[in-house]
Write an enzyme that holds these catalytic residues in place. Structure first.
Site, short mmCIF file in Angstrom:
data_model
loop_
_atom_site.label_atom_id
_atom_site.label_comp_id
_atom_site.label_asym_id
_atom_site.label_seq_id
_atom_site.Cartn_x
_atom_site.Cartn_y
_atom_site.Cartn_z
CD GLU A 99 -20.62 27.98 16.52
OE1 GLU A 99 -20.16 27.77 15.57
OE2 GLU A 99 -20.98 29.36 17.47
CB CYS A 131 -19.33 30.69 12.73
SG CYS A 131 -20.88 30.78 13.56
C1 UN1 Z 1 -21.54 32.97 15.06
O1 UN1 Z 1 -21.12 33.56 13.91
O2 UN1 Z 1 -20.58 32.36 15.76
O3 UN1 Z 1 -27.15 32.02 13.09
C2 UN1 Z 1 -22.78 32.89 15.62
C3 UN1 Z 1 -26.24 33.31 12.92
C4 UN1 Z 1 -26.29 33.89 14.44
C5 UN1 Z 1 -25.27 33.47 15.31
C6 UN1 Z 1 -23.76 33.14 14.59
N1 UN1 Z 1 -27.34 33.77 15.20
O4 UN1 Z 1 -25.89 33.66 12.21
#
Ligand code: UN1
Length: 503
Positions: A258, A292
């Protein structure tokens, strides 16, 4: 009260042991709030890594025999203990990762939510029964634990991403080794401590259930290469994921990646612009652009460009930036100087190319060292240069488009494929965007931003995002191995495909 003494108090309140390490190689942890020292954490050396994996491996041999709903009871207890300490845990995230309190509370909530999901899942780990071509035969699919699951997590979601993996992996019958980001080891120690307490409270031996590995990439590399770690679930940069993915492939080991995202949204002429402004600002400037799923590219139909962009610039101008513990703050600090430098380099580059850059400079400095910036909006006449690169900082590139299909193409041009969104009231556009010829991302939203996914859906993305799926839906299957069983309940031995083989 110093930040360091607040840390001591948090650990005391949640009932997890923590003492500053006096080890000469200890990791010094600083808060991004003002750069002051939070604590010193002992690193795991190579022989300790091996011993930790051995404990997890041994524990997996008996954990896999517990009925899955019993394993679920451990995760239910984990969720309950986390709920009980929600505000202390959020405070810890804010101190160590610099998230604003609201978002830290949201992250802890995500841990609680995935525990509830995993508890339900512990009674739903079912396989298929498949019709056999042979008389008195049946085909079954059965699902079994893998053994030890290795988790690599990033600083920006120091609790939630571990919990997505841990809760699912454990109800699936695996044990864990966890290498958190070197920037957030305290959060990891607190959460892991609570997980072990929860296991013990349900009568399960905690030793080996979830082993914490603190250290740099070498610690991670040892974990990835170890034959007893059967799956590596890694969250972080694409560069890290590429190394992990290749190392796993060379050992024929599973990986669940991920990685980064260069997420975009398309705003079409029929969009509700009030909703767009709120959705865009949360996704692009929230978490100081360090998710992310952060929105990094915005494609705006030319007919509404001159209305929407000034509205966004006004909203950005008014964003309260500062100490993430203040309830009024919406944008906290960047994690460190490196991240600030990367942001400034990207902005310099686009300035030289003639783009219009709004904001992006350092706003305030708290304490001896901290990096607070006003999130930036960069108007790019067309998609080019740094826009196609993920800079892990709050830069939103905005580009006009004329034709919807062209906007989808621009969305798909990025090398990453995590999250995407369309803002439209036009049903056709919404359907096209979410269809096979629409967004090529793992997440494709309509009338909401790119970030802030719920735990119920599978989370992850395509291309350089790594292809893995975590969290909800059937992501649990990644943490188990599938066996196909053919059962013969007759008294002859017919062969498949009609083969005759008489002896
Ligand atoms: C991440 O930034 O690694 O959808 C995860 C989202 C959060 C998770 C982000 N529930 O922004």
């Amino acid at each position: 009260m110093t930040h360091a003494s607040t840390i001591q108090k948090i650990f005391k309140d949640i009932g997890v042991d923590y003492r500053d390490s006096t080890d000469s190689n200890a990791l010094a942890v600083h808060t991004p709030i003002d750069g002051s020292l939070l604590g010193r954490v002992k690193c795991t050396n190579q022989s300790e890594v091996a011993a930790a994996i051995a404990r997890a491996h041994l524990r997996a041999q008996s954990w896999r025999n517990e009925p899955a709903p019993r394993r679920g009871a451990a995760i239910r207890a984990f969720g309950e203990i986390v709920r009980q300490h929600k505000s202390s845990l959020a405070q810890l995230i804010t101190l160590e990762a610099g998230k604003i309190t609201q978002e830290s509370l949201g992250e802890v909530q995500e841990v609680i939510d995935i525990c509830e999901f995993a508890l339900g899942l512990s009674r739903q780990l079912y396989g298929l029964t498949i019709a056999s071509e042979r008389a008195d035969h049946k085909l079954l699919e059965t699902w079994h634990p893998l053994g030890v699951v290795g988790i690599v997590s990033a600083f920006n979601f120091p609790m939630a991403v571990f919990a997505w993996n841990a809760a699912l992996a454990m109800v699936c019958g695996n044990t864990l080794v966890w290498k958190p980001s070197e920037k957030t080891p305290l959060t990891a120690m607190a959460l892991n401590g609570l997980l072990l307490k929860a296991c013990a409270s349900e009568g399960f031996e905690p030793l080996g259930m979830s082993e914490l590995l603190i250290g740099d990439r070498e610690v991670g590399a040892t974990m990835v290469a170890h034959p007893n770690v059967k799956l590596v679930s890694a969250t972080g940069s694409t560069a890290m994921g590429r190394e992990v993915g290749i190392a796993c492939a060379s050992h024929f080991k599973r990986s669940l990646l991920e990685l980064g995202g260069n997420n975009s949204a398309i705003v079409t002429p029929t969009a509700n612009l009030d909703l767009v402004v709120r959705g865009v600002v949360f996704s692009a400037a929230g978490t100081a652009g360090q998710r992310c799923t952060t929105l990094r590219r915005l494609f705006v139909h030319r007919s509404i460009y001159s209305k929407l962009v000034p509205a966004l610039v006004r909203a950005y101008a008014g964003l309260p930036i500062g100490d993430p513990r203040d309830p009024g703050t919406l944008v906290g600090p960047l994690i460190d100087e490196r991240s600030f430098a990367a942001m400034q380099t990207a902005l310099e580059q686009v300035k030289q190319s003639g783009a219009t850059v709004h904001f992006g400079a350092r706003e305030i400095v708290l304490g001896e060292s901290s990096f607070y910036v006003r999130p930036s909006i960069v108007e790019m006449p067309e998609q080019s240069g740094p826009m196609l690169k993920e800079t892990f900082a709050p830069i939103l590139y905005v580009t006009p488009y004329d034709d919807f299909e062209q906007a989808i193409e621009m969305n798909n041009e990025a090398s990453h494929g995590l999250s995407s969104a369309v803002f439209t009231q036009d049903l056709r556009e919404a359907e096209i965007f979410t269809s096979a010829r629409g967004s090529d991302c793992g997440i494709a939203n309509v009338n909401i931003g790119t970030s802030g996914a719920e735990i119920g859906g599978a989370f992850g993305g395509e291309k350089e995002t790594g292809g893995g799926r975590e969290s909800g839906s059937d992501a649990w299957k990644a943490y188990m191995r599938r066996a196909t069983n053919t059962i013969n309940y007759g008294s002859s031995l017919p062969l498949a495909q009609g083969i005759k083989f008489e002896i």
